[in-house]
Design a protein around this motif. Structure first.
Motif, PDB file in Angstrom:
ATOM      1  N   TYR A  39      -7.388 -15.275   6.032  1.00 12.67           N
ATOM      2  CA  TYR A  39      -6.234 -16.129   5.685  1.00 12.67           C
ATOM      3  C   TYR A  39      -5.517 -15.632   4.387  1.00 12.67           C
ATOM      4  O   TYR A  39      -4.759 -16.241   4.022  1.00 12.67           O
ATOM      5  N   ALA A  40      -6.143 -14.670   3.913  1.00 16.88           N
ATOM      6  CA  ALA A  40      -5.559 -14.046   2.807  1.00 16.88           C
ATOM      7  C   ALA A  40      -4.071 -13.193   3.049  1.00 16.88           C
ATOM      8  O   ALA A  40      -3.765 -12.836   4.086  1.00 16.88           O
ATOM      9  N   ASP A  41      -3.224 -13.005   1.892  1.00 18.39           N
ATOM     10  CA  ASP A  41      -2.165 -12.217   2.114  1.00 18.39           C
ATOM     11  C   ASP A  41      -2.299 -10.855   1.636  1.00 18.39           C
ATOM     12  O   ASP A  41      -3.732 -10.561   1.285  1.00 18.39           O
ATOM     13  N   HIS A  42      -1.414  -9.959   1.259  1.00 16.02           N
ATOM     14  CA  HIS A  42      -1.861  -8.691   0.684  1.00 16.02           C
ATOM     15  C   HIS A  42      -1.999  -8.614  -0.635  1.00 16.02           C
ATOM     16  O   HIS A  42      -2.559  -7.453  -1.220  1.00 16.02           O
ATOM     17  N   ARG A  43      -2.006  -9.577  -1.484  1.00 16.28           N
ATOM     18  CA  ARG A  43      -2.029  -9.599  -3.102  1.00 16.28           C
ATOM     19  C   ARG A  43      -3.420  -9.113  -3.485  1.00 16.28           C
ATOM     20  O   ARG A  43      -3.645  -8.273  -4.602  1.00 16.28           O
ATOM     21  N   PRO A  44      -4.456  -9.511  -2.863  1.00 20.79           N
ATOM     22  CA  PRO A  44      -5.931  -9.002  -3.297  1.00 20.79           C
ATOM     23  C   PRO A  44      -6.092  -7.430  -3.223  1.00 20.79           C
ATOM     24  O   PRO A  44      -6.900  -7.141  -3.865  1.00 20.79           O
ATOM     25  N   TRP A  45      -5.369  -6.715  -2.716  1.00 22.49           N
ATOM     26  CA  TRP A  45      -5.415  -5.298  -2.615  1.00 22.49           C
ATOM     27  C   TRP A  45      -4.927  -4.620  -3.689  1.00 22.49           C
ATOM     28  O   TRP A  45      -5.159  -3.372  -4.099  1.00 22.49           O
ATOM     29  N   GLN A  46      -3.994  -5.537  -4.636  1.00 18.46           N
ATOM     30  CA  GLN A  46      -3.475  -4.706  -5.654  1.00 18.46           C
ATOM     31  C   GLN A  46      -4.339  -3.847  -6.812  1.00 18.46           C
ATOM     32  O   GLN A  46      -4.067  -2.905  -7.104  1.00 18.46           O
ATOM     33  N   PRO A  47      -5.600  -4.387  -7.014  1.00 15.69           N
ATOM     34  CA  PRO A  47      -6.546  -3.737  -7.915  1.00 15.69           C
ATOM     35  C   PRO A  47      -6.859  -2.409  -7.244  1.00 15.69           C
ATOM     36  O   PRO A  47      -6.916  -1.459  -8.287  1.00 15.69           O
ATOM     37  N   VAL A  48      -7.122  -2.417  -6.078  1.00 15.10           N
ATOM     38  CA  VAL A  48      -7.361  -1.523  -5.311  1.00 15.10           C
ATOM     39  C   VAL A  48      -6.303  -0.238  -5.342  1.00 15.10           C
ATOM     40  O   VAL A  48      -6.400   0.990  -5.549  1.00 15.10           O
ATOM     41  N   ILE A  49      -5.151  -0.704  -5.220  1.00 12.69           N
ATOM     42  CA  ILE A  49      -4.038   0.165  -4.987  1.00 12.69           C
ATOM     43  C   ILE A  49      -3.736   0.719  -6.343  1.00 12.69           C
ATOM     44  O   ILE A  49      -3.475   2.014  -6.421  1.00 12.69           O
ATOM     45  N   ALA A  50      -3.891  -0.079  -7.465  1.00 15.40           N
ATOM     46  CA  ALA A  50      -3.599   0.541  -8.894  1.00 15.40           C
ATOM     47  C   ALA A  50      -4.768   1.657  -9.289  1.00 15.40           C
ATOM     48  O   ALA A  50      -4.459   2.662  -9.736  1.00 15.40           O
ATOM     49  N   GLU A  51      -5.825   1.403  -8.702  1.00 10.22           N
ATOM     50  CA  GLU A  51      -7.033   2.334  -8.951  1.00 10.22           C
ATOM     51  C   GLU A  51      -6.804   3.474  -8.139  1.00 10.22           C
ATOM     52  O   GLU A  51      -6.986   4.689  -8.796  1.00 10.22           O
ATOM     53  N   LEU A  52      -6.220   3.730  -6.948  1.00  8.17           N
ATOM     54  CA  LEU A  52      -6.130   4.961  -6.349  1.00  8.17           C
ATOM     55  C   LEU A  52      -4.899   5.551  -6.771  1.00  8.17           C
ATOM     56  O   LEU A  52      -4.772   6.860  -6.945  1.00  8.17           O
ATOM     57  N   GLY A  53      -3.889   4.750  -7.255  1.00  7.13           N
ATOM     58  CA  GLY A  53      -2.575   5.336  -7.878  1.00  7.13           C
ATOM     59  C   GLY A  53      -1.565   6.060  -6.764  1.00  7.13           C
ATOM     60  O   GLY A  53      -1.466   5.767  -5.642  1.00  7.13           O
ATOM     61  N   ALA A  54      -0.701   6.590  -7.306  1.00  7.83           N
ATOM     62  CA  ALA A  54       0.480   7.092  -6.966  1.00  7.83           C
ATOM     63  C   ALA A  54       0.425   8.142  -5.959  1.00  7.83           C
ATOM     64  O   ALA A  54       1.008   8.533  -5.166  1.00  7.83           O
ATOM     65  N   GLY A  55      -0.729   8.734  -5.783  1.00  7.66           N
ATOM     66  CA  GLY A  55      -0.920  10.090  -5.169  1.00  7.66           C
ATOM     67  C   GLY A  55      -1.179   9.551  -3.478  1.00  7.66           C
ATOM     68  O   GLY A  55      -1.307  10.657  -2.569  1.00  7.66           O
ATOM     69  N   TRP A  56      -1.214   8.199  -3.335  1.00 14.55           N
ATOM     70  CA  TRP A  56      -1.463   7.754  -1.788  1.00 14.55           C
ATOM     71  C   TRP A  56      -0.508   7.053  -1.411  1.00 14.55           C
ATOM     72  O   TRP A  56       0.486   6.386  -2.225  1.00 14.55           O
ATOM     73  N   ARG A  57       0.057   6.791  -0.117  1.00 13.15           N
ATOM     74  CA  ARG A  57       0.822   5.976   0.200  1.00 13.15           C
ATOM     75  C   ARG A  57       0.502   4.402   0.734  1.00 13.15           C
ATOM     76  O   ARG A  57      -0.467   4.592   1.668  1.00 13.15           O
ATOM     77  N   HIS A  58       0.768   3.645   0.264  1.00 13.20           N
ATOM     78  CA  HIS A  58       0.016   2.259   0.058  1.00 13.20           C
ATOM     79  C   HIS A  58       0.902   1.521   1.200  1.00 13.20           C
ATOM     80  O   HIS A  58       1.977   1.201   0.669  1.00 13.20           O
ATOM     81  N   ILE A  59       0.359   0.935   2.174  1.00 10.01           N
ATOM     82  CA  ILE A  59       1.001   0.081   3.328  1.00 10.01           C
ATOM     83  C   ILE A  59       0.100  -1.251   3.305  1.00 10.01           C
ATOM     84  O   ILE A  59      -0.996  -1.201   3.688  1.00 10.01           O
ATOM     85  N   THR A  60       1.025  -2.384   2.771  1.00 11.55           N
ATOM     86  CA  THR A  60       0.094  -3.526   3.174  1.00 11.55           C
ATOM     87  C   THR A  60       1.360  -4.715   3.874  1.00 11.55           C
ATOM     88  O   THR A  60       2.493  -4.225   4.299  1.00 11.55           O
ATOM     89  N   TYR A  61       0.740  -5.304   4.444  1.00 11.66           N
ATOM     90  CA  TYR A  61       1.620  -6.311   5.028  1.00 11.66           C
ATOM     91  C   TYR A  61       0.681  -7.806   5.441  1.00 11.66           C
ATOM     92  O   TYR A  61      -0.657  -7.860   5.321  1.00 11.66           O
ATOM     93  N   ASP A  62       1.295  -9.067   5.348  1.00  3.98           N
ATOM     94  CA  ASP A  62       0.555 -10.416   5.546  1.00  3.98           C
ATOM     95  C   ASP A  62       0.785 -10.516   7.010  1.00  3.98           C
ATOM     96  O   ASP A  62       1.938 -10.311   7.528  1.00  3.98           O
ATOM     97  N   GLU A  63      -0.482 -11.145   7.666  1.00  4.69           N
ATOM     98  CA  GLU A  63      -0.492 -11.178   8.942  1.00  4.69           C
ATOM     99  C   GLU A  63       0.248 -12.545   9.307  1.00  4.69           C
ATOM    100  O   GLU A  63       0.876 -13.291   8.409  1.00  4.69           O
ATOM    101  N   ARG A  64       0.303 -12.981  10.507  1.00  3.40           N
ATOM    102  CA  ARG A  64       1.259 -14.005  10.964  1.00  3.40           C
ATOM    103  C   ARG A  64       0.718 -15.286  10.372  1.00  3.40           C
ATOM    104  O   ARG A  64      -0.502 -15.688  10.191  1.00  3.40           O
ATOM    105  N   ALA A  65       1.878 -15.986   9.700  1.00  2.00           N
ATOM    106  CA  ALA A  65       1.481 -17.266   8.925  1.00  2.00           C
ATOM    107  C   ALA A  65       0.725 -16.981   7.720  1.00  2.00           C
ATOM    108  O   ALA A  65       0.493 -18.442   6.916  1.00  2.00           O
TER     109      ALA A  65
END
Length: 266
Positions: A39-65
């Motif tokens: 039931y979560a949106d994409h926001r909980p991934w932000q710490p992981v994305i920040a830790e990995l940094g700009a050397g990766w291409r990060h794609i997130t999306y919110d599932e239906r509803a």
């Protein structure tokens, strides 16, 4: 969602009768697609994305509803699997590294099983474990839990912890997810890409410490049968807080999975 080839991309992706809120940092880095909890949106991934940094291409999306995505007539697991294909088509990604938390981990495992030549690997964050509440007793336990939470769900929805669904719809998704997880061992046995698990060790909402330990122990026979599947880390947090408290362990599992794929690629 117009953007240059390297500028970040944010917007709505039409799929079936709905539209998914999509973000894509773009650029030349290895693409990582993040699959959310039930039931979560994409926001909980932000710490992981920040830790990995700009050397990766990060794609997130919110599932239906969930999050900013629109409602749908179909909230099934299979619809969520199709949504992965839609996201990949829209972003032009051929071989993603899938990182899934809870429900998202099961989605990642099933998609990898069906697309063995199109996936770099899977990081499963406290999910895709062959254990689930099944049968009428399990289904009724889940329904009771969400009936008790029905007044709380609208309050936590703005925090990205509930969907724009009724309590019964939340329960239906959880019931289906438990049945899918209970039957996921053959899927894991067939997976041929690198899979790295990050497992919590604490209790969770709806499950005490003993039950959660029993659930995670159900993964052991799969680990013994499939050498491509390993536990990257066991962390002290619980199921709900793992992305916030142990994001460094999740990011390291992403790095390990990518390195394992590099070693297999001629």
């Amino acid at each position: 969602m117009t953007a240059s080839a390297t500028s970040p991309r944010t917007g709505m992706l039409p799929v079936d009768d709905t539209a998914l809120y999509l973000t894509d940092t773009r650029g030349p880095g290895r693409p990582v697609v993040y699959l959310n909890g039930s039931y979560a949106d994409h926001r909980p991934w932000q710490p992981v994305i920040a830790e990995l940094g700009a050397g990766w291409r990060h794609i997130t999306y919110d599932e239906r509803a969930r999050g900013r995505s629109r409602r749908s007539a179909d909230y099934s697991f299979e619809a969520c699997v199709r949504d992965i294909d839609a996201v990949l088509a829209a972003t032009g990604v051929d071989r993603p590294l899938l990182v899934g938390w809870s429900y998202g981990a099961a989605l990642a495992a099933h998609w990898a099983d069906r697309n063995p030549d199109r996936v770099v690997g899977v990081v499963a964050v406290d999910g895709a474990i062959p254990y689930g509440l099944t049968g009428e007793e399990g289904r009724e336990r889940i329904r009771r839990l969400f009936r008790r939470m029905r007044l709380l769900l609208p309050l936590v929805r703005p925090l990205g912890k509930a969907a724009r669904m009724t309590a019964d719809q939340h329960a239906d998704i959880n019931i289906e997810a438990n049945e899918i997880n209970a039957a996921i061992a053959p899927v894991l046995d067939r997976v041929t890409c690198p899979v790295r698990y990050v497992l919590a060790t604490g209790a969770s909402l709806g499950g005490g410490q003993e039950e959660m330990e029993l659930m995670r122990a159900a993964l052991d026979p799969v680990l013994a049968r499939n050498p491509d599947i390993r536990v990257s880390a066991k962390v002290p947090s619980n199921h709900s807080h793992i992305l916030r408290k142990d994001f460094r362990a999740v990011a390291e599992a992403v790095r390990q999975t990518a390195a394992a794929d590099d070693q297999r690629t001629p």
